[in-house]
Scaffold this motif. Structure first.
Motif, PDB file in Angstrom:
ATOM      1  N   SER A  51       0.823  -1.204   0.000  1.00  0.00           N
ATOM      2  CA  SER A  51       0.000   0.000   0.000  1.00  0.00           C
ATOM      3  C   SER A  51       0.866   1.266   0.000  1.00  0.00           C
ATOM      4  O   SER A  51       0.515   2.271  -0.607  1.00  0.00           O
ATOM      5  CB  SER A  51      -0.984  -0.002   1.170  1.00  0.00           C
ATOM      6  N   PHE A  52       2.031   1.202   0.661  1.00  0.00           N
ATOM      7  CA  PHE A  52       2.949   2.347   0.614  1.00  0.00           C
ATOM      8  C   PHE A  52       3.524   2.503  -0.796  1.00  0.00           C
ATOM      9  O   PHE A  52       3.602   3.602  -1.333  1.00  0.00           O
ATOM     10  CB  PHE A  52       4.091   2.176   1.619  1.00  0.00           C
ATOM     11  N   MET A  53       3.904   1.360  -1.392  1.00  0.00           N
ATOM     12  CA  MET A  53       4.533   1.419  -2.704  1.00  0.00           C
ATOM     13  C   MET A  53       3.537   1.879  -3.777  1.00  0.00           C
ATOM     14  O   MET A  53       3.894   2.652  -4.666  1.00  0.00           O
ATOM     15  CB  MET A  53       5.118   0.054  -3.067  1.00  0.00           C
ATOM     16  N   ASP A  54       2.285   1.416  -3.642  1.00  0.00           N
ATOM     17  CA  ASP A  54       1.248   1.816  -4.607  1.00  0.00           C
ATOM     18  C   ASP A  54       1.046   3.321  -4.621  1.00  0.00           C
ATOM     19  O   ASP A  54       0.727   3.901  -5.653  1.00  0.00           O
ATOM     20  CB  ASP A  54      -0.086   1.134  -4.276  1.00  0.00           C
ATOM     21  N   SER A  55       1.207   3.948  -3.458  1.00  0.00           N
ATOM     22  CA  SER A  55       0.979   5.392  -3.415  1.00  0.00           C
ATOM     23  C   SER A  55       2.290   6.154  -3.594  1.00  0.00           C
ATOM     24  O   SER A  55       2.369   7.345  -3.312  1.00  0.00           O
ATOM     25  CB  SER A  55       0.291   5.774  -2.104  1.00  0.00           C
ATOM     26  N   GLY A  56       3.322   5.445  -4.035  1.00  0.00           N
ATOM     27  CA  GLY A  56       4.590   6.101  -4.354  1.00  0.00           C
ATOM     28  C   GLY A  56       5.388   6.536  -3.143  1.00  0.00           C
ATOM     29  O   GLY A  56       6.304   7.342  -3.250  1.00  0.00           O
ATOM     30  N   ARG A  57       5.038   5.995  -1.967  1.00  0.00           N
ATOM     31  CA  ARG A  57       5.788   6.364  -0.767  1.00  0.00           C
ATOM     32  C   ARG A  57       6.810   5.291  -0.429  1.00  0.00           C
ATOM     33  O   ARG A  57       6.669   4.139  -0.839  1.00  0.00           O
ATOM     34  CB  ARG A  57       4.822   6.527   0.423  1.00  0.00           C
ATOM     35  N   LEU A  58       7.830   5.672   0.359  1.00  0.00           N
ATOM     36  CA  LEU A  58       8.822   4.699   0.804  1.00  0.00           C
ATOM     37  C   LEU A  58       8.199   3.805   1.865  1.00  0.00           C
ATOM     38  O   LEU A  58       7.402   4.269   2.682  1.00  0.00           O
ATOM     39  CB  LEU A  58      10.034   5.416   1.410  1.00  0.00           C
ATOM     40  N   VAL A  59       8.548   2.546   1.852  1.00  0.00           N
ATOM     41  CA  VAL A  59       8.093   1.640   2.895  1.00  0.00           C
ATOM     42  C   VAL A  59       8.786   2.063   4.196  1.00  0.00           C
ATOM     43  O   VAL A  59      10.002   2.203   4.227  1.00  0.00           O
ATOM     44  CB  VAL A  59       8.440   0.175   2.537  1.00  0.00           C
ATOM     45  N   PRO A  60       8.027   2.319   5.271  1.00  0.00           N
ATOM     46  CA  PRO A  60       8.630   2.834   6.512  1.00  0.00           C
ATOM     47  C   PRO A  60       9.661   1.870   7.112  1.00  0.00           C
ATOM     48  O   PRO A  60       9.534   0.653   6.973  1.00  0.00           O
ATOM     49  CB  PRO A  60       7.441   2.985   7.461  1.00  0.00           C
ATOM     50  N   ASP A  61      10.664   2.447   7.785  1.00  0.00           N
ATOM     51  CA  ASP A  61      11.739   1.666   8.399  1.00  0.00           C
ATOM     52  C   ASP A  61      11.200   0.541   9.269  1.00  0.00           C
ATOM     53  O   ASP A  61      11.681  -0.588   9.212  1.00  0.00           O
ATOM     54  CB  ASP A  61      12.625   2.579   9.271  1.00  0.00           C
ATOM     55  N   GLU A  62      10.203   0.894  10.081  1.00  0.00           N
ATOM     56  CA  GLU A  62       9.678  -0.057  11.049  1.00  0.00           C
ATOM     57  C   GLU A  62       9.138  -1.321  10.361  1.00  0.00           C
ATOM     58  O   GLU A  62       9.329  -2.437  10.842  1.00  0.00           O
ATOM     59  CB  GLU A  62       8.553   0.649  11.802  1.00  0.00           C
ATOM     60  N   LEU A  63       8.495  -1.110   9.225  1.00  0.00           N
ATOM     61  CA  LEU A  63       7.908  -2.220   8.475  1.00  0.00           C
ATOM     62  C   LEU A  63       9.004  -3.110   7.869  1.00  0.00           C
ATOM     63  O   LEU A  63       8.943  -4.336   7.928  1.00  0.00           O
ATOM     64  CB  LEU A  63       7.017  -1.636   7.369  1.00  0.00           C
TER      65      LEU A  63
END
Ligand SMILES: [Zn+2]
Length: 218
Positions: A51-63
């Motif tokens: 879901s992060f990648m679909d919206s063009g955002r970086l996958v958070p560190d914690e994940l």
């Protein structure tokens, strides 16, 4: 033994990692492979990352850290590990230390494979491949018999679009920006080891093995 392997694009990290894994019977864990697997298996972590990648955002560190820790737990018993492409940021490095502390483990060494930017640029921008059979060439280090043509089928060789000069410079710059704080962090912990990658593959391997042999003795 847990080893982190750092190196810019084009440094030959993949080749050296493979030697490390074969020679010392370590397990190779890359964040890229791990992310792909989670998404393919449609796990909760994989879906969140997607879901992060679909919206063009970086996958958070914690994940990313949760994913890698889960993967590290799956490696049974005393098998050592080589972490490749992870941690990528200072945030990930701190989270990783915290998670390892909780299970009574620690990172034994961080290998930093260094290659001059000019050399990296030459290595990457010179790569060519055959679209017909997949054979790999280099305009300086591994030239085809006839310029621009595949030796086995005569097809016109092509260059990957992200291997062009402008893109390569940007990739290298981004790498340095991301890893500089990481390098400083591990240096301060006294576990950073430099490998000179501006030389032949065999010489780099020899340096690396001397270092790891030493770690195994300590
Ligand atoms: Zn070919």
């Amino acid at each position: 033994m847990i080893i982190i392997f750092l190196g810019p694009p084009g440094a030959g990290k993949g080749t050296q990692c493979k030697v490390l894994v074969d020679r010392y019977r370590l397990r190779h864990l890359s964040s890229g492979d791990c992310l792909r697997r989670e998404r393919e298996n449609d796990t909760d972590l994989g879906r969140r990352a997607q879901s992060f990648m679909d919206s063009g955002r970086l996958v958070p560190d914690e994940l990313i850290v949760s994913m890698m820790i889960k993967e590290m737990e799956n490696v049974n018993g005393k098998a050592g590990l080589v972490l490749d492409g992870f941690p990528r940021t200072l945030g990930q490095a701190r989270e990783l230390d915290k998670a390892l502390r909780q299970v009574g483990k620690k990172i034994d060494a961080v290998l930093n494979l260094q290659v001059d930017d000019k050399e990296l640029e030459q290595r990457i921008t010179g790569r060519r491949s055959c679209p017909a059979c997949g054979a790999a060439y280099h305009i300086t280090f591994n030239r085809p018999q006839k310029e621009g043509l595949c030796d086995s089928d005569g097809a016109a060789l092509v260059q990957r679009s992200d291997d062009t000069r402008g893109v390569v410079r940007q990739r290298i710059k981004t790498y340095h920006q991301q890893t500089a704080p990481l390098i400083a962090y591990y240096k301060q912990k006294n576990i950073l080891h430099q490998l000179d990658g501006n030389t032949e593959i065999e010489k780099v391997t020899a340096q690396m093995c001397r270092l790891v042999d030493q770690l195994a003795v300590d």
